[in-house]
Design a protein around this motif. Structure first.
Motif, PDB file in Angstrom:
ATOM      1  N   LEU A  16       0.811  -1.217   0.000  1.00 18.81           N
ATOM      2  CA  LEU A  16       0.000   0.000   0.000  1.00 18.81           C
ATOM      3  C   LEU A  16       0.843   1.265   0.000  1.00 18.81           C
ATOM      4  O   LEU A  16       0.440   2.280  -0.565  1.00 18.81           O
ATOM      5  N   HIS A  17       2.013   1.231   0.640  1.00 26.54           N
ATOM      6  CA  HIS A  17       2.807   2.440   0.779  1.00 26.54           C
ATOM      7  C   HIS A  17       3.924   2.558  -0.251  1.00 26.54           C
ATOM      8  O   HIS A  17       4.723   3.509  -0.202  1.00 26.54           O
ATOM      9  N   VAL A  36     -10.537   1.508   0.119  1.00 28.96           N
ATOM     10  CA  VAL A  36      -9.251   0.833  -0.056  1.00 28.96           C
ATOM     11  C   VAL A  36      -8.662   0.498   1.304  1.00 28.96           C
ATOM     12  O   VAL A  36      -8.602   1.349   2.198  1.00 28.96           O
ATOM     13  N   VAL A  37      -8.252  -0.747   1.460  1.00 27.56           N
ATOM     14  CA  VAL A  37      -7.523  -1.187   2.649  1.00 27.56           C
ATOM     15  C   VAL A  37      -6.226  -1.807   2.172  1.00 27.56           C
ATOM     16  O   VAL A  37      -6.069  -2.109   0.990  1.00 27.56           O
ATOM     17  N   GLY A  38      -5.271  -1.983   3.091  1.00 29.68           N
ATOM     18  CA  GLY A  38      -4.017  -2.553   2.610  1.00 29.68           C
ATOM     19  C   GLY A  38      -3.028  -2.869   3.696  1.00 29.68           C
ATOM     20  O   GLY A  38      -3.250  -2.612   4.884  1.00 29.68           O
ATOM     21  N   THR A  46      -0.572  -2.029  10.354  1.00 31.44           N
ATOM     22  CA  THR A  46      -1.888  -1.469  10.661  1.00 31.44           C
ATOM     23  C   THR A  46      -3.017  -2.438  10.327  1.00 31.44           C
ATOM     24  O   THR A  46      -4.053  -2.438  10.976  1.00 31.44           O
ATOM     25  N   LEU A  47      -2.814  -3.239   9.287  1.00 24.76           N
ATOM     26  CA  LEU A  47      -3.830  -4.235   8.925  1.00 24.76           C
ATOM     27  C   LEU A  47      -3.116  -5.550   8.633  1.00 24.76           C
ATOM     28  O   LEU A  47      -2.471  -5.696   7.608  1.00 24.76           O
ATOM     29  N   PRO A  49      -2.101  -9.261   7.397  1.00 26.55           N
ATOM     30  CA  PRO A  49      -2.464  -9.934   6.141  1.00 26.55           C
ATOM     31  C   PRO A  49      -3.739 -10.765   6.224  1.00 26.55           C
ATOM     32  O   PRO A  49      -4.539 -10.755   5.282  1.00 26.55           O
ATOM     33  N   HIS A  50      -3.946 -11.490   7.330  1.00 32.17           N
ATOM     34  CA  HIS A  50      -5.144 -12.329   7.400  1.00 32.17           C
ATOM     35  C   HIS A  50      -6.410 -11.480   7.394  1.00 32.17           C
ATOM     36  O   HIS A  50      -7.446 -11.876   6.843  1.00 32.17           O
ATOM     37  N   GLU A  51      -6.338 -10.276   7.965  1.00 31.15           N
ATOM     38  CA  GLU A  51      -7.496  -9.378   7.957  1.00 31.15           C
ATOM     39  C   GLU A  51      -7.681  -8.769   6.575  1.00 31.15           C
ATOM     40  O   GLU A  51      -8.816  -8.564   6.110  1.00 31.15           O
ATOM     41  N   LEU A  52      -6.590  -8.478   5.888  1.00 31.25           N
ATOM     42  CA  LEU A  52      -6.661  -7.950   4.528  1.00 31.25           C
ATOM     43  C   LEU A  52      -7.332  -8.961   3.602  1.00 31.25           C
ATOM     44  O   LEU A  52      -8.205  -8.606   2.795  1.00 31.25           O
TER      45      LEU A  52
END
Length: 384
Positions: A16-17, A36-38, A46-47, A49-52
């Motif tokens: 994302l960055h 958008v999430v990332g 911050t997020l 991978p499993h939540e993404l």
């Protein structure tokens, strides 16, 4: 309707960055109005991978070339089938390995290669996007809409064909310019450096140097990966080295036979391969670029940003010059390093040189005072 196939899916970006991750985020949020999430592999927690994976209907891998296949494998294992019915994509400069890893998932799969660095513009208008739709059914309509909104010239291609082509389009071209830079670095100092070469430039040298400097100013990891991560680059480099060695040997030989052999192989045979129509088009294009470079080198110009881009804006700007009887030598639209659209207006040199300084100042003031535009620069116009 399945939420993942709706017109408003949640977009997830792995990386994302990074440069393209940031551009993609702006595009999806501002151009398409999507959430958008990332997650960024380079230390962003911050997020997780499993939540993404759980939240993203569309998941895009935008990571360094060398890391992308491994990252995709990790996410496939992490998703463990939860990606079924969703869309996974990548945006790397190689396509065979990433797409092969994506196909191990249960998601629908598309490989993308925007063949440009992240632009300063909000879309990819005027740029090429290679598209590898490896497994697309339910997401086809959404994908077509997304690609249309990028405004890119989309070219559908198989992953392996893409990588073979990139060995020439990217690998060979970058290699030639990196090698040229290496030679220039060795020989130019004895001539006084780049600044002493510039007055003696040809159009070809200037264009080549522009590409070289663009490469050297970019992210070194990208150019490194393009050489090392595409297996088709090495054969192209071997063939390139052989062609250079052929030329070097003939120049060292320096007799009539060597000249004939060099001309026959490197000029006549290659000209026949490219064909007369392509050569004529290329020669004309080269001349056009030469004229453009000459315009851009003119010292008498104004660079003006038009804040209100609507029909009639340019006409209002040009009227300022018309009312003052000032001839225009050229006009080009382009963007500043910050991405701001502006017009570079070249002025007649003889007329400008004869103008009192206060008239030039009045011209600039009129453009700005009437709210038509903002003068960004004006090399050669400010005189004491």
């Amino acid at each position: 309707m399945n939420a993942g196939r709706s017109a408003s899916p949640v977009v997830g970006i792995v990386g994302l960055h990074g440069a393209y991750g940031r551009w993609l985020r702006r595009f999806f949020e501002e151009r398409m109005g999507l959430r958008v999430v990332g997650h960024d592999p380079a230390g962003d927690d911050t997020l997780p991978p499993h939540e993404l994976v759980r939240r993203a209907d569309v998941l895009i891998f935008s990571a360094p070339i060398r890391r992308t296949p491994e990252l995709i494998r990790e996410y496939v294992a992490l998703a463990d089938g939860a990606e079924d019915g969703r869309l996974w994509m990548d945006v790397t400069s190689t396509k065979h390995a990433p797409v092969a890893e994506l196909l191990r998932s249960r998601a629908e799969v598309v490989g993308l290669h925007p063949m440009t660095a992240p632009p300063k513009t909000p879309t990819l208008k005027g740029r090429v996007m290679a598209v590898c739709p490896a497994r697309v059914e339910a997401w086809r309509e959404w994908l077509d809409g997304f690609l249309s909104m990028t405004e890119a010239e989309c070219v559908t291609v198989e992953p392996s064909e893409h990588d073979r082509a990139m060995a020439l389009v990217q690998g060979l071209v970058h290699a030639a310019h990196m090698a040229q830079a290496d030679v220039i670095r060795d020989f130019a100092p004895a001539l006084g450096g780049l600044e002493r070469l510039r007055p003696l430039r040809t159009v070809g040298y200037e264009l080549d140097l522009t590409v070289t400097e663009r490469i050297l100013s970019g992210n070194p990891a990208i150019y490194e990966d393009i050489q090392f991560e595409n297996p088709h680059v090495l054969p192209a480099l071997d063939r390139f080295a052989e062609a250079i060695d052929f030329l070097r040997t003939r120049v060292r030989q320096a007799d009539d036979d060597a000249r004939r052999e060099m001309r026959s192989r490197l000029l006549d045979a290659n000209a026949a391969f490219f064909g007369a129509p392509a050569l004529a088009d290329g020669s004309h294009g080269f001349e056009r670029l030469g004229y453009l470079l000459a315009d851009l080198e003119s010292p008498d110009y104004l660079s003006v940003f038009l804040p209100e881009d609507h029909p009639g804006s340019l006409r209002a700007l040009l009227a300022v010059f018309e009312h003052r009887g000032i001839n225009l030598a050229s006009i080009h639209s382009s963007r500043t390093p910050d991405g701001e659209l502006h017009f570079r207006i070249g002025l007649d040199r003889a007329q400008v040189r004869a103008m009192p300084a206060e008239e030039i100042a009045a011209l600039i003031a009129a453009i700005q005072a009437e709210g038509i535009g903002r003068v960004l620069s004006g090399r050669g116009l400010q005189r004491t």
